[in-house]
Design a protein around this motif. Sequence first.
Motif, PDB file in Angstrom:
ATOM      1  N   PRO A 144       2.056   7.115   0.230  1.00  0.00           N
ATOM      2  CA  PRO A 144       3.311   6.905   0.223  1.00  0.00           C
ATOM      3  C   PRO A 144       3.926   5.346   0.193  1.00  0.00           C
ATOM      4  O   PRO A 144       3.548   4.661   0.939  1.00  0.00           O
ATOM      5  N   GLU A 145       4.997   5.123  -0.566  1.00  0.00           N
ATOM      6  CA  GLU A 145       5.394   3.928  -0.754  1.00  0.00           C
ATOM      7  C   GLU A 145       6.837   3.711  -0.417  1.00  0.00           C
ATOM      8  O   GLU A 145       7.815   4.309  -1.260  1.00  0.00           O
ATOM      9  N   LEU A 146       7.293   3.500   0.938  1.00  0.00           N
ATOM     10  CA  LEU A 146       8.732   3.423   1.229  1.00  0.00           C
ATOM     11  C   LEU A 146       9.454   2.318   0.590  1.00  0.00           C
ATOM     12  O   LEU A 146       9.098   1.372   0.440  1.00  0.00           O
TER      13      LEU A 146
ATOM     14  N   LEU B 176      11.714   7.648  -0.858  1.00  0.00           N
ATOM     15  CA  LEU B 176      10.549   7.838  -0.680  1.00  0.00           C
ATOM     16  C   LEU B 176       9.970   8.861  -2.018  1.00  0.00           C
ATOM     17  O   LEU B 176      10.590   9.939  -1.779  1.00  0.00           O
TER      18      LEU B 176
ATOM     19  N   ALA C  73      11.825  10.427   4.782  1.00  0.00           N
ATOM     20  CA  ALA C  73      11.133   9.304   3.980  1.00  0.00           C
ATOM     21  C   ALA C  73      10.207   8.498   4.969  1.00  0.00           C
ATOM     22  O   ALA C  73       9.303   8.057   4.871  1.00  0.00           O
TER      23      ALA C  73
ATOM     24  N   ALA D 222       6.175   8.300   5.348  1.00  0.00           N
ATOM     25  CA  ALA D 222       5.538   6.982   5.236  1.00  0.00           C
ATOM     26  C   ALA D 222       4.714   6.537   6.321  1.00  0.00           C
ATOM     27  O   ALA D 222       3.527   6.013   6.198  1.00  0.00           O
TER      28      ALA D 222
END
Length: 142
Positions: free
Chosen positions: A18-20, A30, A64, A68
Amino acid sequence: MSAFINEVTIMGNLGRKPELRYFANGTANLRVSLATTEKWTDKETGELHSETEWHSVLLRGGQAERVAEYMDVGDKLWIRGKIKARHYIDDNGIERVITEIHAKEMKIINTRNRKKTNDDPVHPEDIENTEEPEDDPLESFM
């Protein structure tokens, strides 16, 4: 009350880390790729088959941030939300449509034994099932 229903529930594994990201107003955003796999046995041959579908899921706010912080590739996530189509123009000037699931509820089902950055063990069962408010900050970006 509306006579129409747009609701989906899926449970699958994260396909990538995951890339917040944050919107200018500070709202966490996210996008995760969630894999669901269906398995069945061919009645005639007895051969085992499987088919994996990939779903683009959008989470925002606290949802989100929790995903993350606690989740990584292969971890299992349960989502309830609605399906939305987003139109955009690609680099070649061609209009494209992406179908996404906008999460309203989520629950972390399991994670591998990892440690958070502050060395506290991850306990996904302690993470509450969360619902986000009805207002959708993503609406203004589509």
